[in-house]
Scaffold this active site. Structure first.
Site, short mmCIF file in Angstrom:
data_model
loop_
_atom_site.label_atom_id
_atom_site.label_comp_id
_atom_site.label_asym_id
_atom_site.label_seq_id
_atom_site.Cartn_x
_atom_site.Cartn_y
_atom_site.Cartn_z
N HIS A 191 0.84 -1.20 0.00
CA HIS A 191 0.00 0.00 0.00
C HIS A 191 0.87 1.26 0.00
CE1 HIS A 191 -3.22 -2.56 2.20
NE2 HIS A 191 -3.74 -2.21 1.05
N CYS A 250 -2.61 0.14 10.02
CA CYS A 250 -3.64 -0.78 9.52
C CYS A 250 -4.64 -1.19 10.58
CB CYS A 250 -3.00 -2.07 9.02
SG CYS A 250 -1.57 -1.80 8.03
C1 CIR Z 1 -3.74 -7.87 3.29
O1 CIR Z 1 -2.94 -8.33 2.46
O2 CIR Z 1 -4.77 -7.32 2.97
C2 CIR Z 1 -3.38 -8.05 4.76
N1 CIR Z 1 -2.68 -9.27 4.95
C3 CIR Z 1 -2.54 -6.88 5.26
C4 CIR Z 1 -3.28 -5.58 5.19
C5 CIR Z 1 -2.49 -4.47 5.77
N2 CIR Z 1 -3.23 -3.26 5.75
C6 CIR Z 1 -2.71 -2.07 5.59
O3 CIR Z 1 -1.53 -1.93 5.35
N3 CIR Z 1 -3.51 -1.02 5.63
#
Ligand code: CIR
Length: 256
Positions: A160, A247
């Site tokens: 991201h 997150c």
């Molecule tokens: C994903 O791949 O969606 C999750 N394993 C990690 C999401 C992390 N979220 C973020 O950086 N906002």
């Protein structure tokens, strides 16, 4: 007052989506303990925490940031880029409806909140594997009436935009320049992560201090050098799931 919406760690965390990291064993008990400590830090720094119940089948549901973009005037419920994560948004929309008027990203748009970096009334949005042009267009349409300008940015080699850059002080961005070009951001000062710590650019900036992972001691020294006050958290288990500190919460202002 600040509200921080979080969600309990899912029993299925180990089955999370992974894009750049190899799968390694995750200790869910430890993840829950670390998440409780993260919650306490949010409270210490002045947030009222709203904790949503666990979604036991939704491996990535602790990463609430991806399910909405909450601004002072409106909350935009996302349509996450990973199909496995789309069911996470419904209960988040219900929780946010108490605080904000809602808008939603619709198919074929996709958007992950982790791609949205707000700096004042500018929304820098990562055009990533998770957030597409249509999702970014819909975000711009939903927020333009409130005076927001949406600036698409292309991160590379990371999940991201906020894996690569976050704000840590007025006018100061913590950035990994290997993953996003600093020239994308107007009138900001930059602090680069230590090159040995590529994942070190993700931090939560709150009025009382910056929530920062214990995993990045070299970059932490750089923050100290710029007199950025830091509160450390240990997030080793959610880091294995490619989650950073931003997150795990959605933080926004409410009038008291
Ligand atoms: C994903 O791949 O969606 C999750 N394993 C990690 C999401 C992390 N979220 C973020 O950086 N906002």
């Amino acid at each position: 007052m600040l509200i921080a919406v979080i969600r309990e760690v899912s029993a299925a965390l180990e089955r999370c989506e992974l894009s750049y990291l190899p799968r390694t064993p995750v200790d869910v008990t430890l993840a829950r303990r670390q998440h409780r400590a993260y919650r306490e830090v949010l409270e210490t720094l002045g947030c009222r925490v709203v904790s949503l119940p666990e979604l036991p089948e939704q491996a990535d549901s602790v990463f609430v940031e991806d399910t909405a973009v909450v601004l002072d005037e409106i909350a935009v419920v996302t349509r996450p880029g990973a199909a496995s994560r789309r069911v996470e948004t419904e209960s988040m929309a219900q929780a946010l409806a108490e605080y904000r008027e809602l808008a939603a990203i619709e198919a074929p748009g996709t958007l992950d909140g982790g791609d949205v970096l707000r700096v004042g009334h500018t929304l820098y949005v990562g055009q990533s594997a998770r957030s597409n042009r249509e999702g970014i267009r819909q975000l711009a349409a939903a927020t333009a009436t409130y005076g927001y300008k949406v600036v698409p940015v292309e991160p590379r080699d990371c999940l991201h935009l906020k894996t690569a850059v976050t704000q840590v002080a007025p006018g100061l961005l913590l950035i990994n320049p290997a993953w996003v070009d600093p020239r994308a951001f107007d009138e900001m000062d930059f602090l680069e992560v230590d090159p040995a710590e590529p994942h070190a650019a993700n931090a939560v900036w709150l009025p009382g201090g910056v929530i920062y992972p214990r995993s990045f001691p070299r970059t932490r020294e750089r923050l100290a050098g710029r007199r950025v006050p830091v509160v450390m958290v240990d997030m080793s288990e959610t880091e294995k799931a490619e989650g950073g500190v931003t997150c795990c919460s959605l933080i926004f202002r409410v009038r008291t």
